[in-house]
Design an enzyme around this catalytic site. Structure first.
Site, PDB file in Angstrom:
ATOM      1  N   MET A 158     -48.940  31.905  90.124  1.00  0.00           N
ATOM      2  CA  MET A 158     -49.244  30.475  90.243  1.00  0.00           C
ATOM      3  C   MET A 158     -49.806  30.204  91.638  1.00  0.00           C
ATOM      4  O   MET A 158     -49.163  30.530  92.637  1.00  0.00           O
ATOM      5  CB  MET A 158     -47.957  29.692  90.007  1.00  0.00           C
ATOM      6  N   HIS A 208     -56.946  46.987  77.400  1.00  0.00           N
ATOM      7  CA  HIS A 208     -58.137  46.163  77.650  1.00  0.00           C
ATOM      8  C   HIS A 208     -59.358  47.064  77.603  1.00  0.00           C
ATOM      9  O   HIS A 208     -59.789  47.618  78.605  1.00  0.00           O
ATOM     10  CB  HIS A 208     -58.067  45.466  79.008  1.00  0.00           C
ATOM     11  N   CYS A 222     -55.377  28.938  82.439  1.00  0.00           N
ATOM     12  CA  CYS A 222     -54.198  29.801  82.321  1.00  0.00           C
ATOM     13  C   CYS A 222     -53.164  29.245  81.348  1.00  0.00           C
ATOM     14  O   CYS A 222     -52.545  29.984  80.592  1.00  0.00           O
ATOM     15  CB  CYS A 222     -53.520  29.973  83.679  1.00  0.00           C
ATOM     16  N   HIS A 223     -52.936  27.923  81.412  1.00  0.00           N
ATOM     17  CA  HIS A 223     -51.825  27.365  80.649  1.00  0.00           C
ATOM     18  C   HIS A 223     -52.247  26.864  79.266  1.00  0.00           C
ATOM     19  O   HIS A 223     -51.392  26.470  78.484  1.00  0.00           O
ATOM     20  CB  HIS A 223     -51.166  26.231  81.443  1.00  0.00           C
ATOM     21  N   CYS A 276     -56.011  24.023  85.572  1.00  0.00           N
ATOM     22  CA  CYS A 276     -54.783  24.542  84.957  1.00  0.00           C
ATOM     23  C   CYS A 276     -54.990  25.093  83.547  1.00  0.00           C
ATOM     24  O   CYS A 276     -54.324  26.046  83.132  1.00  0.00           O
ATOM     25  CB  CYS A 276     -53.710  23.456  84.890  1.00  0.00           C
ATOM     26  N   HIS A 288     -58.439  40.546  71.256  1.00  0.00           N
ATOM     27  CA  HIS A 288     -59.205  40.252  72.457  1.00  0.00           C
ATOM     28  C   HIS A 288     -60.584  40.894  72.359  1.00  0.00           C
ATOM     29  O   HIS A 288     -61.425  40.439  71.616  1.00  0.00           O
ATOM     30  CB  HIS A 288     -58.416  40.758  73.671  1.00  0.00           C
TER      31      HIS A 288
END
Lengths: 603, 603
Positions: free
Chosen positions: A141, A423, A103-104, A100, A380
């Protein structure tokens, strides 16, 4: 410094919105699932990118900190929340960091995935969370329950777990780095000259993502010279300034250093610099070649400067601090791209969540001098312009490019790209017929390609402004590519949900670009996956990379772990298929790094 | 750079051990007790010092972090530990930060007091803790129960509380600073010339510790010109480079800025920069006079650069990071002394627990350049040498002095003082008959006075070495003092447990000092408390400060809050009593700061 704002092209956004969502659902969702079921048709997300769809909370909520010991005790449960036993908590904690956190966020503040802080999860309640974890969502998800990855008991446990206060993984200081550091072959035991007959300039280091390996492939014969075990899902390869040493970093923060002069090029040193990481780089300033390496971690939020010959960790710098604009404390400002300056003895370090770019002077590590530039949040990736003086980097969730003058050490510009979630990878430099030297980026959030003027002397009016923006194949693009002397600009669409699009590459003729920004330039579509003749699975095409002469461009055809993948080699002159590299060892190939181009920052 | 090590004088240590323990018990213990009972004979600890007896853990244990929301939930209790209700936890939390955090640290990692992390407290157990909190200890822990400060129920609650995982107070970022910031009189509404007839050069700003005030006292007439409300227990006063603005900072992190040009000098701006703080300073480089102020906090671990005219918070820098030597993460590296360089546009910031000295270039706040020097842990206070080029500062728990060349921005030396826990304040500069220019420090942990050579050009052999060390009155000294042209070096012994010693001051004749380091120089004892004719209570004498001409030296006779205190003025030439300042408003006077001397860094 100029801060340019141009309106976002709503037409692009509309057409890309669905693509993005679906792209995320097939791609990003598996970020947290290194052990995702192999029988799923869609491959996992690209090795070289993540967080591209971040919808971060603008307002970071400063948190109170409750400290615990190394053996993390299960936090007590407030009213209405069920507690876990210590054993359950430990298991849930392990699952969270494996599945998890990618992503979180390790602190559950959200990144690619939503924030899961207790104020939110307790509001949602157990039943909602249990269902969500079981069945997943179309927005990305994974269906952890119905996929069989988690048992019903584990789903229940995770639902309770995320209603409790989040736990952070341990720090990873010098003690841990020292423990993990290993010199396999000491510098004095290494060759003093190149002992093999490899054409190193034309060697490609190819990430074999799910295998936790890289393949070294000869650019002339397409032969896999060697497969080397590395960290998991190597994010990038980098070369020392001399080109002798190859550095790779896994997402698990393991750095491996390979001596390409050995008769049988092998890992000569290794270290683990944290729990999760993305970036590695080497000192490239004249007089400092091969002297230092640097690696940046996502967790703990820090970077480390290492000896360039042994990876001995020398200096760790924490990036925890204030967000550049609102000046509130952020506990987890992750280190994104790191570049070596060619104009100063400095590393350029993107600190993501706080939006700061650090210029780290490596001439005196005991008295470290850092200039911290207030740039933009969610920094980024990025690259240098053709002169290698300017560093252009995306603040992706802000839709902006930030330009740093690496010679002066100053912020040059912050410019909106007009697209959604730029990106660039390292971007692509070419001379536009009308606008002169430009640098290109594609976008994750829409189909647009934006060109930014990079010639403040010759084309001052266009410098650091978006001179043109036009659509390519579709949303979900990760990388653009061209080469000095090439007439082609290649744009992938790796995360696009449509197989035909994600399996193809768009090519623009540079000499046909004009000053007419109203008319979109046409492009040719190369059916890369079709050329690879792979019918099983739904492979995605990712990341063009040129050979040493700039005559060929290679694309990864990246399939699921248990399915056939390939590398497709295209003739840059004719745009025709030149070769397909297939090999049982070529498992989930993603990023490819040509030694000469990577060493010289040619892109 | 040289790192000099000289053996600790064990004879001094032996004689000082008891003194130190007892000194702590009467002095330091009340650090955490701003509301200590007024009927206790011993006054509270000095306003200008703390943590002097730190026995910090060498090995900082990296901790796991559990995050909670602003409304801190009561952590659940592991097996064998009793939980608290939310209401109890909130009350215990409040008591902890008011009474305990000052000594034991906001994260309970220990500082002046012992570490109270759960691994330790759970081992000790409830009964032990309950008893300890009730009755205190001779080593400095107050008797919270028997003193009546805490009810038996509160003692029980606190014993349980410290067995739970520690909670940290909230962050204090720009949002909170902005909320607390108030410009009382805008710059445009202030006078353009001095409107009062005060002799500002001879004005003293005197901390009235427990009253949360300062007194402005005229150096010629001894008249209290004004008493001004400030933060609690003002730690220091500082002047802007012009001498117009007086800045004070309370331990509660409240900064007040007073315009001395007003007809009635008053607070013109105020801000709260954290929960706990010690240091404030102003920009002094030529061309930057009065431009910026800076304040450093203990919690959160950070400093803020502010506008010099309004205290508007401009740039906050977190000090969280790696300990300089072992390079593990420290969550709470507190900001100790801050000095303004006269040679560069830089602030010099002591970061205590990580042992780093930051040179903060204030010429470009948006692209902040910081040189972080690896110095020594537990940096505390310090001052400039007579040329103002070198910054000499104590790493007190390490028994060392660190010397920074503020002109070159480099570490010059790290030298053991040979004494225990040096506490220089800003130190004292004078020309030693044999050794030339030296700078002196006394010690908290023993009776020794150490002289360090400060003249690398004229006396290169002695530069940054301890040239002599000799005993004064006793352990527990806080401040040394002399003045350019004065023949006297004054040493207090504020924290000494013996009333006669803590009520007196030792004076050495500088012209009688010799190169014979075997023979200790003699000193005269000035019975300051006796001269003040205070018989009620047991006042302590603290911190000599000279008037503008250097003809008088003032000492605070610091009694309990409800008892008579005084300031005793001594003729520097004759060493005779010249005047005693007494006034009902003179409540708990501690630090005194002459405007001219503070402005010019004359000490």
């Amino acid at each position: 410094m100029t801060r340019q704002h141009i309106p976002i092209r709503s037409s692009l956004l509309a057409s890309a919105a669905l693509a993005l969502i679906l792209g995320v659902s097939t791609g990003i969702a598996q970020e947290a699932a290194p052990a995702a079921p192999a029988d799923q048709a869609a491959p996992a997300d690209p090795a070289n990118i993540e967080d591209h769809t971040s919808q971060p909370q603008d307002q970071y909520e400063p948190s109170l900190t409750v400290l615990a010991e190394e053996q993390l005790p299960a936090p007590g449960a407030p009213e209405g929340v069920e507690a876990l036993t210590q054993a359950e908590f430990d298991e849930a904690n392990k699952i969270y960091f494996e599945r998890c956190a990618g992503c979180h966020g390790v602190l559950r503040k959200g990144a690619t995935g939503k924030a899961l802080t207790p104020d939110i999860t307790r509001e949602l309640g157990f039943d909602y969370l249990q269902s969500f974890i079981t069945y997943g969502s179309p927005a990305g998800m994974p269906n952890w329950g119905t996929s069989g990855d988690l048992s019903p008991e584990q789903v229940d446990m995770m639902a309770k777990y995320i209603m409790l206060d989040p736990a952070a993984p341990p720090e990873w200081g010098m003690d841990k780095m020292q423990e993990s550091w290993k010199v396999v072959v000491a510098p004095e035991d290494r060759p003093t000259e190149k002992l093999n007959d490899w054409d190193l300039d034309n060697l490609f280091s190819v990430t074999l993502r799910d295998a936790g390996q890289i393949a070294l492939i000869d650019g002339a014969t397409y032969e896999i010279k060697k497969v080397i075990d590395t960290g998991y899902a190597v994010h990038i390869s980098r070369l020392s300034a001399s080109g002798r040493y190859l550095f790779v970093i896994g997402r698990d923060a393991k750095v491996d250093m390979i001596d390409l002069w050995m008769e049988d090029p092998s890992v000569v040193a290794t270290i683990k610099i944290g729990a999760e990481a993305r970036s590695v780089e080497t000192s490239k300033m004249e007089g400092w070649e091969d002297k230092y390496a640097i690696a940046g971690a996502y967790w703990p939020p820090q970077y480390v400067i290492m000896d360039g010959a042994t990876l001995e960790p020398l200096k760790i710098v924490s990036t925890r601090g204030m967000i550049y604009d609102e000046q509130t404390y952020h506990p987890e400002p992750r280190v994104a791209a790191i570049l070596a300056s060619h104009y100063r003895p400095e590393f350029i370090v993107n600190v993501k969540e706080t939006g700061k770019i650090q210029l780290v002077d490596y001439t005196d590590l005991e008295n470290l001098k850092i200039t911290e530039i207030e740039a933009e949040r969610f920094l980024h990736d990025g690259g240098l312009d053709s002169t290698r003086r300017y560093f252009i980097t995306a603040a992706n969730a802000r839709g902006k490019l930030v330009v740093i003058d690496t010679k002066e050490g100053t912020l040059e510009a912050v410019t909106e790209t007009g697209g959604e979630t730029p990106h660039p990878g390292r971007g692509a430099n070419f001379v536009h017929p009308a606008f002169g030297p430009v640098w290109a980026t594609s976008h994750l959030g829409d189909d647009s390609v934006a060109l930014i003027g990079t010639d403040p002397e010759g084309h001052a009016d266009q410098a650091w402004k978006i001179v043109d923006s036009f659509p390519a194949l579709g949303g979900g693009s990760l990388f653009v590519k061209t080469y000095p002397g090439s007439n082609h600009l290649y744009i992938d669409a790796t995360l696009n949900p449509e197989a035909e699009i994600s399996g193809s590459v768009a090519v623009f003729d540079i000499d046909k670009m004009t000053s007419d920004t109203e008319t979109d330039p046409e492009f040719t579509t190369l059916p890369i996956t079709e050329w690879a003749e792979i019918t099983d699975g739904q492979p995605r095409v990712v990341q063009g990379e040129f050979n040493k002469d700039g005559t060929e461009v290679w694309f990864s055809v990246w399939n699921a772990k248990d399915k056939e993948s390939a590398i497709v080699v295209v003739d840059d002159q004719t745009l025709e298929l030149k070769h397909v590299i297939k090999d049982p060892r070529l498992i989930t190939p993603t990023g490819k790094f040509n030694v000469k181009n990577t060493m010289g920052d040619i892109y």
